[in-house]
Design a protein around this motif. Structure first.
Motif, PDB file in Angstrom:
ATOM      1  N   GLY A 123       0.821  -1.205   0.000  1.00  0.00           N
ATOM      2  CA  GLY A 123       0.000   0.000   0.000  1.00  0.00           C
ATOM      3  C   GLY A 123       0.853   1.252   0.000  1.00  0.00           C
ATOM      4  N   TRP A 124       0.172   2.387   0.185  1.00  0.00           N
ATOM      5  CA  TRP A 124       0.861   3.684   0.206  1.00  0.00           C
ATOM      6  C   TRP A 124       1.387   3.937   1.596  1.00  0.00           C
ATOM      7  CZ3 TRP A 124       1.579   6.495  -4.171  1.00  0.00           C
ATOM      8  CH2 TRP A 124       0.780   6.189  -5.285  1.00  0.00           C
ATOM      9  N   ASN A 125       2.668   4.293   1.678  1.00  0.00           N
ATOM     10  CA  ASN A 125       3.235   4.568   2.996  1.00  0.00           C
ATOM     11  C   ASN A 125       4.264   5.696   2.872  1.00  0.00           C
ATOM     12  OD1 ASN A 125       3.847   4.353   5.704  1.00  0.00           O
ATOM     13  ND2 ASN A 125       4.030   2.111   5.661  1.00  0.00           N
ATOM     14  N   GLU A 126       4.488   6.366   4.017  1.00  0.00           N
ATOM     15  CA  GLU A 126       5.345   7.562   4.018  1.00  0.00           C
ATOM     16  C   GLU A 126       6.823   7.209   4.025  1.00  0.00           C
ATOM     17  OE1 GLU A 126       4.225   9.999   7.346  1.00  0.00           O
ATOM     18  OE2 GLU A 126       2.155  10.142   6.603  1.00  0.00           O
ATOM     19  N   VAL A 127       7.561   7.840   3.147  1.00  0.00           N
ATOM     20  CA  VAL A 127       9.008   7.634   3.078  1.00  0.00           C
ATOM     21  C   VAL A 127       9.694   8.794   3.802  1.00  0.00           C
ATOM     22  CG1 VAL A 127      10.972   7.627   1.487  1.00  0.00           C
ATOM     23  CG2 VAL A 127       8.948   6.233   0.995  1.00  0.00           C
ATOM     24  N   ARG A 128      10.527   8.410   4.791  1.00  0.00           N
ATOM     25  CA  ARG A 128      11.194   9.409   5.637  1.00  0.00           C
ATOM     26  C   ARG A 128      12.672   9.489   5.288  1.00  0.00           C
ATOM     27  NH1 ARG A 128       7.525  12.135   9.092  1.00  0.00           N
ATOM     28  NH2 ARG A 128       5.747  10.737   9.310  1.00  0.00           N
ATOM     29  N   TYR A 129      13.160  10.685   5.131  1.00  0.00           N
ATOM     30  CA  TYR A 129      14.561  10.867   4.748  1.00  0.00           C
ATOM     31  C   TYR A 129      15.489  10.680   5.938  1.00  0.00           C
ATOM     32  CZ  TYR A 129      12.264  13.246   0.856  1.00  0.00           C
ATOM     33  OH  TYR A 129      11.470  13.568  -0.201  1.00  0.00           O
ATOM     34  N   ALA A 142       8.348  12.665   3.915  1.00  0.00           N
ATOM     35  CA  ALA A 142       7.102  11.976   4.289  1.00  0.00           C
ATOM     36  C   ALA A 142       6.086  11.927   3.155  1.00  0.00           C
ATOM     37  CB  ALA A 142       6.484  12.583   5.549  1.00  0.00           C
ATOM     38  N   SER A 143       6.545  12.050   1.915  1.00  0.00           N
ATOM     39  CA  SER A 143       5.641  11.811   0.791  1.00  0.00           C
ATOM     40  C   SER A 143       5.326  10.316   0.735  1.00  0.00           C
ATOM     41  CB  SER A 143       6.292  12.233  -0.531  1.00  0.00           C
ATOM     42  OG  SER A 143       6.339  13.634  -0.627  1.00  0.00           O
ATOM     43  N   THR A 164      13.683   5.653   5.012  1.00  0.00           N
ATOM     44  CA  THR A 164      13.039   4.509   5.649  1.00  0.00           C
ATOM     45  C   THR A 164      11.520   4.655   5.559  1.00  0.00           C
ATOM     46  OG1 THR A 164      13.006   5.628   7.789  1.00  0.00           O
ATOM     47  CG2 THR A 164      14.896   4.206   7.336  1.00  0.00           C
ATOM     48  N   VAL A 165      10.839   3.554   5.907  1.00  0.00           N
ATOM     49  CA  VAL A 165       9.386   3.556   5.956  1.00  0.00           C
ATOM     50  C   VAL A 165       8.989   2.836   7.244  1.00  0.00           C
ATOM     51  CG1 VAL A 165       9.269   1.421   4.577  1.00  0.00           C
ATOM     52  CG2 VAL A 165       7.284   2.936   4.673  1.00  0.00           C
ATOM     53  N   ASP A 166       7.954   3.346   7.903  1.00  0.00           N
ATOM     54  CA  ASP A 166       7.536   2.772   9.174  1.00  0.00           C
ATOM     55  C   ASP A 166       6.395   1.785   8.947  1.00  0.00           C
ATOM     56  OD1 ASP A 166       6.927   2.168  11.743  1.00  0.00           O
ATOM     57  OD2 ASP A 166       6.058   4.116  12.245  1.00  0.00           O
TER      58      ASP A 166
ATOM     59  N   GLN B 252      -1.523  12.161   0.897  1.00  0.00           N
ATOM     60  CA  GLN B 252      -1.672  13.523   0.378  1.00  0.00           C
ATOM     61  C   GLN B 252      -1.299  13.529  -1.099  1.00  0.00           C
ATOM     62  OE1 GLN B 252      -2.351  16.202   2.459  1.00  0.00           O
ATOM     63  NE2 GLN B 252      -1.134  16.020   4.319  1.00  0.00           N
ATOM     64  N   ASN B 253      -2.046  14.258  -1.884  1.00  0.00           N
ATOM     65  CA  ASN B 253      -1.639  14.417  -3.280  1.00  0.00           C
ATOM     66  C   ASN B 253      -0.286  15.115  -3.325  1.00  0.00           C
ATOM     67  OD1 ASN B 253      -3.942  13.171  -4.051  1.00  0.00           O
ATOM     68  ND2 ASN B 253      -4.607  14.793  -5.444  1.00  0.00           N
ATOM     69  N   PHE B 254       0.518  14.718  -4.293  1.00  0.00           N
ATOM     70  CA  PHE B 254       1.892  15.197  -4.379  1.00  0.00           C
ATOM     71  C   PHE B 254       1.952  16.647  -4.856  1.00  0.00           C
ATOM     72  CE2 PHE B 254       5.732  15.666  -7.078  1.00  0.00           C
ATOM     73  CZ  PHE B 254       6.674  15.589  -6.072  1.00  0.00           C
ATOM     74  N   ILE B 255       2.694  17.445  -4.107  1.00  0.00           N
ATOM     75  CA  ILE B 255       2.946  18.815  -4.555  1.00  0.00           C
ATOM     76  C   ILE B 255       4.450  18.987  -4.647  1.00  0.00           C
ATOM     77  CG2 ILE B 255       2.686  21.265  -4.025  1.00  0.00           C
ATOM     78  CD1 ILE B 255       0.263  20.345  -2.244  1.00  0.00           C
ATOM     79  N   SER B 256       4.940  19.203  -5.859  1.00  0.00           N
ATOM     80  CA  SER B 256       6.379  19.327  -6.039  1.00  0.00           C
ATOM     81  C   SER B 256       6.897  20.579  -5.344  1.00  0.00           C
ATOM     82  CB  SER B 256       6.691  19.394  -7.529  1.00  0.00           C
ATOM     83  OG  SER B 256       8.056  19.708  -7.683  1.00  0.00           O
TER      84      SER B 256
END
Lengths: 207, 260
Positions: A123-129, A142-143, A164-166, B252-256
């Motif tokens: 699924g969709w998950n947040e990627v943390r730098y 966190a996109s 990383t991803v949680d 969230q929809n992506f905003i560049s």
């Protein structure tokens, strides 16, 4: 700028090809290792099991060619999903298997790393730098990106862990070492954020 | 943490994009391929495309057309309709589907779920269940686009599909389909409590609050909807905004940052 997508018989490459076309890249499906010598960027995609993927790479003569173009000619390489995992030294999916060893580390089932959530992580998950990287240009921290996997890359050196991803525990989302990059998620299925990341890979330069 | 998804459902009949009410009274609302493009340009979470006539007319899935859809789809794509064999699944995955939705075939041959799961993995099987509510309080599963009563109870059937390897359940209320009166919360809650895989609620969405309710009250992991997006001014992005305000984790929809 020409990008080759390696066709080694592990899954459908059309989505990856279409995504690179969408960002204006000159895209070729590489059906033979010789195709890798005439391009500027290389993408190793793939869906499936580590041992089978490495067997296909070995049998097809891809390993030697990849070592040439990546280690000797310094061409930027992007591994996606299984392609990212095979950048590691070793995989533990079913049988223990030698990887490409472009980035030191091992690939393990996510429950053995401490994740107690449902497998696969899908699924969709947040990627943390974790560290600064060209891969994040224009992409907010966190996109969300689209993941489908049961195994994860555990890099030996924390310096190679880029994001990383949680998922009940911290899993590797992006690894990199110099001009070699790997993402566990599927940028080709991650809509606009994914396309931006492919753009970033295309515009990477060593200096 | 995984995000709750908002998934437009595109029903496909003889090359047209259609929508009905209670699996009947189909009306043509456009063409599929432009719809796939528009939803992609609007950065949706996922798309479900179902050929609604395939099973009734014993057609095979049209994988060439699916390949055209997948060329324009940069988010996960689930394809359903007319799948009866492992070979059908293989063709669809090769054509660019990320997941397949299986409904009628699972009643005819439940073992297809086991074989697809062991060959391609649970992550690519969305087991679809079309359910009709009866006044005796029962929920019965229907096959062949809602036309044949299988006699199976919804909860019992969902459990069996998951035990056979389904990675997700797409749960559609036939009674609510196309009515825009809201999802069947009781049905969704019963099934979501009975299985440990994501349940996609479908059938009845008419406004954003319906989506919020089926997630917060009934435990859906995703909401599928069609009429609300075809026939009203409401959009997937609007739905996600409303869900976010209600405290639901959404993507969230992506905003560049380049444009900021």
């Amino acid at each position: 700028m020409k990008v080759a997508i390696i066709n080694y018989g592990m899954g459908n490459l059309n989505s990856v090809r279409r995504s690179f076309e969408e960002i204006g890249a000159d895209t070729v499906i590489a059906n033979h290792p010789s195709c890798l010598y005439g391009v500027d960027r290389i993408v190793l995609p793939g869906v499936g099991a580590f041992a089978e993927g490495m067997a296909h790479l070995n049998q097809g003569g891809w390993v030697t060619a990849l070592n040439d173009v990546v280690n000797l000619q310094n061409k930027p390489l992007l591994g996606i999903c299984l392609g990212m995992q095979m950048l590691a030294s070793k995989g533990h999916e079913g049988v223990e298997t030698e990887g490409l060893d472009f980035i030191s580390g091992e690939v393990k089932r996510i429950d053995l790393i401490g994740c107690n959530e449902r497998i696969p992580h899908m699924g969709w998950n947040e990627v943390r730098y974790k560290t600064k990287s060209v891969m994040f240009d224009s992409i907010p921290d966190a996109s969300d990106f689209y993941f489908v996997h049961s195994y994860a890359f555990v890099p030996t050196n924390s310096g190679n862990l880029i994001a990383t991803v949680d998922y009940g525990c911290e899993l590797t989302a992006i690894v990199s070492s110099n001009h070699v990059f790997g993402c566990q998620f599927h940028p080709e299925k991650s809509s606009k954020a994914g396309r931006q990341m492919l753009r970033n890979f295309m515009s990477y330069s060593a200096c | 943490m995984l995000k709750v998804r908002v998934i437009p459902t595109l029903l496909w009949k003889d090359f047209g994009l259609v929508k009905g009410v209670a699996f009947d009274s189909w009306r043509r609302v456009g063409s599929i391929l432009p719809a796939v493009k528009v939803y992609n340009s609007r950065d949706v979470d996922e798309l479900i495309v179902v050929d609604i006539t395939a099973s009734n007319e014993r057609n095979k899935p049209d994988h060439e057309t699916v390949a055209d859809f997948s060329e324009e789809c940069f988010v996960p794509l689930t394809v359903g309709g007319g799948i009866t064999s492992l070979e059908d699944v293989l063709h669809l995955l090769h054509s660019g589907a990320d997941k397949v939705s299986i409904n009628t075939a699972a009643f005819v041959n439940p073992g297809i779920i086991d074989s697809v799961a062991s060959r391609f993995g649970a992550q690519c099987i969305v087991a679809s269940i079309d359910v009709r509510y009866f006044d005796d309080g029962g929920y019965r599963c229907f096959s062949h686009s809602g036309s044949q009563n299988t006699g199976k109870g919804a909860v019992e059937w969902a459990r069996e599909l998951v035990s056979r390897g389904a990675g997700e359940i797409l749960l559609t209320s036939i009674n609510r389909d196309g009515t825009m009166q809201g999802y069947d919360l009781e049905l969704t809650e019963r099934v979501a409590k009975a299985v440990n895989v994501p349940v996609i609620a479908s059938g009845g969405a008419g406004n954003y609050q319906h989506m919020i309710d089926v997630v917060l009250q009934a435990g859906a992991s995703a909401v599928a909807a069609a009429s609300i997006f075809h026939f009203t001014e409401q959009t997937p992005a609007g739905a996600k905004q409303a869900m976010k305000l209600a405290g639901i984790p959404i993507r969230q929809n992506f905003i560049s940052l380049a444009n900021i």
